[in-house]
Design a protein around this motif. Sequence first.
Motif, mmCIF file in Angstrom:
data_model
loop_
_atom_site.group_PDB
_atom_site.id
_atom_site.type_symbol
_atom_site.label_atom_id
_atom_site.label_comp_id
_atom_site.label_asym_id
_atom_site.label_seq_id
_atom_site.Cartn_x
_atom_site.Cartn_y
_atom_site.Cartn_z
ATOM 1 N N LYS A 1 0.807 -1.224 0.000
ATOM 2 C CA LYS A 1 0.000 0.000 0.000
ATOM 3 C C LYS A 1 0.841 1.275 0.000
ATOM 4 N N ASN A 2 2.147 1.144 0.123
ATOM 5 C CA ASN A 2 3.051 2.291 0.091
ATOM 6 C C ASN A 2 3.552 2.456 -1.344
ATOM 7 N N ALA A 3 2.867 3.280 -2.100
ATOM 8 C CA ALA A 3 3.212 3.489 -3.513
ATOM 9 C C ALA A 3 4.452 4.366 -3.610
ATOM 10 N N LEU A 4 5.509 3.812 -4.175
ATOM 11 C CA LEU A 4 6.744 4.565 -4.360
ATOM 12 C C LEU A 4 6.774 5.154 -5.769
ATOM 13 N N PRO A 5 7.523 6.242 -5.950
ATOM 14 C CA PRO A 5 7.561 6.876 -7.278
ATOM 15 C C PRO A 5 8.339 6.034 -8.280
ATOM 16 N N ASP A 6 8.017 6.179 -9.543
ATOM 17 C CA ASP A 6 8.752 5.495 -10.603
ATOM 18 C C ASP A 6 10.109 6.146 -10.844
ATOM 19 N N TRP B 1 12.585 0.074 -12.527
ATOM 20 C CA TRP B 1 12.444 -0.771 -13.718
ATOM 21 C C TRP B 1 11.751 -2.090 -13.417
ATOM 22 N N ARG B 2 11.519 -2.361 -12.128
ATOM 23 C CA ARG B 2 10.827 -3.603 -11.790
ATOM 24 C C ARG B 2 10.130 -3.451 -10.450
ATOM 25 N N LEU B 3 8.941 -4.032 -10.341
ATOM 26 C CA LEU B 3 8.167 -4.067 -9.100
ATOM 27 C C LEU B 3 7.693 -5.499 -8.911
ATOM 28 N N VAL B 4 8.104 -6.115 -7.790
ATOM 29 C CA VAL B 4 7.781 -7.511 -7.529
ATOM 30 C C VAL B 4 6.918 -7.595 -6.278
ATOM 31 N N PRO B 5 5.632 -7.939 -6.419
ATOM 32 C CA PRO B 5 4.776 -8.115 -5.245
ATOM 33 C C PRO B 5 5.095 -9.440 -4.546
#
Length: 70
Positions: free
Chosen positions: A41-46, A54-58
Amino acid sequence: RMIYFDPPYSHDYAAVLHAVGHGADELLADDGILIVEHHVKNALPDISGDLRRWRLVPLGESCLSFYERD
């Protein structure tokens, strides 16, 4: 080559992202990466300074955000 940032979820990530993003040339090698573990739930900036995600892994309730120098 790599910085792994895993603070408690209640902390503000912005100061560290800003510091690393604006000091990337001194803190990261050209091929270095920053990995940030954070709550989903903590959205970080691109983009933060000279860093680009370059990558986001849930991972369940956590995520790993991978940043490199832009």
